[in-house]
Design an enzyme around this catalytic site. Sequence first.
Site: not given
Length: 228
Positions: A30, A99
């Site tokens: 990320g 997530h």
Amino acid sequence: MLTKWMHYFEIYERELTRFRARPITFLEVGIFKGGSIPMWKSYFCEGSTLVFIDIDPNCAAHSDPGTHVEIGNQADPAFLKALAQKYGPFDVVLDDGSHVCSHQIATLEGLWPHMRDQSLYMVEDCHTSYWPGFGGGYRNEASFIEFAKRKIDAMHSWYTDQDELFPFDPIAKELAGVRFYDSIVAFEKSVTVEPPMSIAAQNGKFNGSRKALQLRGRTSVFKGKDGT
């Protein structure tokens, strides 16, 4: 731009300080706006291999000298395998990616075999395990938090007394600890060939035994003495 929950920095200090004394191989899942790239570059020892991945091709623009940016899907086993072959094994992995619970699980399972002995795998923003829109929900077995809880059982499967219900899980040979913080779970990898051993000391002599791992139908030595 960097966005982090404030309490994460105390967790970083607790979990990552030991990795600052020597060059390591670090992977963050990320990138978003790229703010963490210079942060981790300044945090870890000079000479470290710092790898950052994201599914968004635009994130390639955030590459910094001395770092590596790769574009790919964190839940794609083929991408993770190629990544590990190119940069692994890893000392620290930090998942701050989509997530989504299924992605968090797939990434851990894909990268765990490529973690070094005495390494650390951390997953951030685990509060999404309580959000149905991310594949979670309270006590949802598909959530990452419930997956992590099951790893605690697996870590203790050396000691099973219910072989059919709770068989030995090979990950017990690699998983030294699972630590839960507010929104972060840390998994410590420590490869061991031998099962745990208990030691007894008497008159300056030490004896080791694994007998307790083979016993079945155990009861407490205090049974009948403590009200049970």
